[in-house]
Scaffold this motif. Structure first.
Motif, PDB file in Angstrom:
ATOM      1  N   ARG A 143      39.786  43.753 -37.132  1.00  0.00           N
ATOM      2  CA  ARG A 143      40.826  44.649 -36.594  1.00  0.00           C
ATOM      3  C   ARG A 143      40.640  46.060 -37.124  1.00  0.00           C
ATOM      4  NH1 ARG A 143      45.984  40.616 -37.007  1.00  0.00           N
ATOM      5  NH2 ARG A 143      45.560  39.489 -35.087  1.00  0.00           N
ATOM      6  N   GLU A 165      42.232  25.879 -46.961  1.00  0.00           N
ATOM      7  CA  GLU A 165      42.927  27.100 -47.357  1.00  0.00           C
ATOM      8  C   GLU A 165      41.938  28.239 -47.584  1.00  0.00           C
ATOM      9  OE1 GLU A 165      45.247  25.993 -50.754  1.00  0.00           O
ATOM     10  OE2 GLU A 165      46.766  24.961 -49.550  1.00  0.00           O
ATOM     11  N   LEU A 185      40.800  29.379 -44.258  1.00  0.00           N
ATOM     12  CA  LEU A 185      41.861  30.165 -43.630  1.00  0.00           C
ATOM     13  C   LEU A 185      41.918  31.568 -44.219  1.00  0.00           C
ATOM     14  CD1 LEU A 185      44.261  30.328 -41.700  1.00  0.00           C
ATOM     15  CD2 LEU A 185      45.700  29.461 -43.559  1.00  0.00           C
ATOM     16  N   GLU A 186      41.800  31.676 -45.533  1.00  0.00           N
ATOM     17  CA  GLU A 186      41.806  32.997 -46.171  1.00  0.00           C
ATOM     18  C   GLU A 186      40.602  33.819 -45.716  1.00  0.00           C
ATOM     19  OE1 GLU A 186      42.064  32.542 -50.399  1.00  0.00           O
ATOM     20  OE2 GLU A 186      44.027  31.565 -50.295  1.00  0.00           O
ATOM     21  N   GLU A 187      39.433  33.162 -45.642  1.00  0.00           N
ATOM     22  CA  GLU A 187      38.227  33.865 -45.188  1.00  0.00           C
ATOM     23  C   GLU A 187      38.391  34.313 -43.739  1.00  0.00           C
ATOM     24  OE1 GLU A 187      33.506  32.941 -44.427  1.00  0.00           O
ATOM     25  OE2 GLU A 187      34.646  31.646 -45.759  1.00  0.00           O
ATOM     26  N   TYR A 188      38.930  33.428 -42.911  1.00  0.00           N
ATOM     27  CA  TYR A 188      39.164  33.772 -41.507  1.00  0.00           C
ATOM     28  C   TYR A 188      40.145  34.934 -41.402  1.00  0.00           C
ATOM     29  CZ  TYR A 188      41.215  33.424 -36.864  1.00  0.00           C
ATOM     30  OH  TYR A 188      41.701  33.710 -35.623  1.00  0.00           O
ATOM     31  N   THR A 189      41.202  34.874 -42.197  1.00  0.00           N
ATOM     32  CA  THR A 189      42.196  35.954 -42.174  1.00  0.00           C
ATOM     33  C   THR A 189      41.565  37.261 -42.617  1.00  0.00           C
ATOM     34  OG1 THR A 189      43.914  34.321 -42.674  1.00  0.00           O
ATOM     35  CG2 THR A 189      44.469  36.623 -43.022  1.00  0.00           C
ATOM     36  N   ALA A 190      40.730  37.207 -43.655  1.00  0.00           N
ATOM     37  CA  ALA A 190      40.057  38.424 -44.125  1.00  0.00           C
ATOM     38  C   ALA A 190      39.105  38.957 -43.064  1.00  0.00           C
ATOM     39  CB  ALA A 190      39.303  38.134 -45.425  1.00  0.00           C
ATOM     40  N   GLN A 191      38.355  38.064 -42.418  1.00  0.00           N
ATOM     41  CA  GLN A 191      37.435  38.502 -41.364  1.00  0.00           C
ATOM     42  C   GLN A 191      38.198  39.091 -40.185  1.00  0.00           C
ATOM     43  OE1 GLN A 191      35.146  35.018 -40.438  1.00  0.00           O
ATOM     44  NE2 GLN A 191      33.672  35.360 -42.089  1.00  0.00           N
ATOM     45  N   LEU A 192      39.328  38.477 -39.860  1.00  0.00           N
ATOM     46  CA  LEU A 192      40.143  38.984 -38.762  1.00  0.00           C
ATOM     47  C   LEU A 192      40.691  40.363 -39.094  1.00  0.00           C
ATOM     48  CD1 LEU A 192      41.360  38.336 -35.991  1.00  0.00           C
ATOM     49  CD2 LEU A 192      43.309  37.317 -37.171  1.00  0.00           C
ATOM     50  N   ALA A 193      41.152  40.539 -40.327  1.00  0.00           N
ATOM     51  CA  ALA A 193      41.656  41.848 -40.744  1.00  0.00           C
ATOM     52  C   ALA A 193      40.531  42.883 -40.715  1.00  0.00           C
ATOM     53  CB  ALA A 193      42.271  41.759 -42.137  1.00  0.00           C
ATOM     54  N   GLU A 194      39.351  42.492 -41.186  1.00  0.00           N
ATOM     55  CA  GLU A 194      38.190  43.400 -41.169  1.00  0.00           C
ATOM     56  C   GLU A 194      37.808  43.759 -39.735  1.00  0.00           C
ATOM     57  OE1 GLU A 194      35.271  45.853 -42.528  1.00  0.00           O
ATOM     58  OE2 GLU A 194      36.757  44.834 -43.749  1.00  0.00           O
TER      59      GLU A 194
END
Length: 184
Positions: A88, A74, A77-86
């Motif tokens: 983008r 989890e 996943l949160e880190e990946y989501t944050a990196q993906l948002a960054e």
């Protein structure tokens, strides 16, 4: 013989109930049961309890490991989501900057093209004006020579005085320009 066996069983059965065992069978059965119970209580039950405790601890350990792995997953996943948002967001900023740079480049190109066109137009106008002046001077000279030749032919004598001839030609051309200016 079967009859004899049935008759013997019937005689014994009347005195003794076959469902109730003899007292010595009950005592020996009770002694065996107590021995088996003591062995089971002292040997088998602790081993079984130890085995069940180990198994319980292993299951709880695996559950704890699974929970830890779930938390790590989890967090990843949160880190990946944050990196993906960054990423983008950064891509959007780069895209916006590129659009702005493109607009600036287009504006600079338009400005330089306009300046180059104005320079070329001014150069062309200056060249046209220089050629016009050159043609005018050349034409004046030729028209003057022709006018003097014609005037000499009409008058019958040659006009050799250059100053006088030049004054006549200039006056004649000035009158022509004045008459063209009045018509326009």
């Amino acid at each position: 013989m079967l009859n004899a066996l049935v008759a013997y069983a019937a005689e014994e059965g009347a005195a003794h109930n076959p469902l109730i065992p003899a007292w010595y069978d009950i005592i020996w059965s009770a002694v065996c049961f107590v021995v088996i119970l003591v062995v089971f209580w002292l040997v088998a039950l602790p081993r079984m309890k130890k085995l069940l405790d180990e198994r319980s601890a292993a299951i709880e350990g695996n559950i704890a490991k699974a929970d830890e792995a779930q938390r790590k997953a989890e967090a990843a996943l949160e880190e990946y989501t944050a990196q993906l948002a960054e990423a983008r967001k950064e891509a959007g900023e780069i895209r916006d900057a590129a659009r702005e740079d493109g607009k600036k480049i287009v504006a600079e190109a338009k400005d330089s093209a306009s300046a180059e066109a104005a320079r070329l137009t001014a150069t062309a106008h200056a060249q046209i004006e220089a050629e016009r002046q050159s043609a005018l001077v050349s034409l004046r000279g030729e028209v003057g020579t022709l006018a003097l030749d014609l005037a000499g032919g009409v008058i019958g004598e040659a006009l050799t005085d250059d100053k006088k001839a030049q004054a006549v030609v200039d006056r004649f051309l000035a009158d022509l320009e004045a008459s063209e200016g009045a018509k326009a």
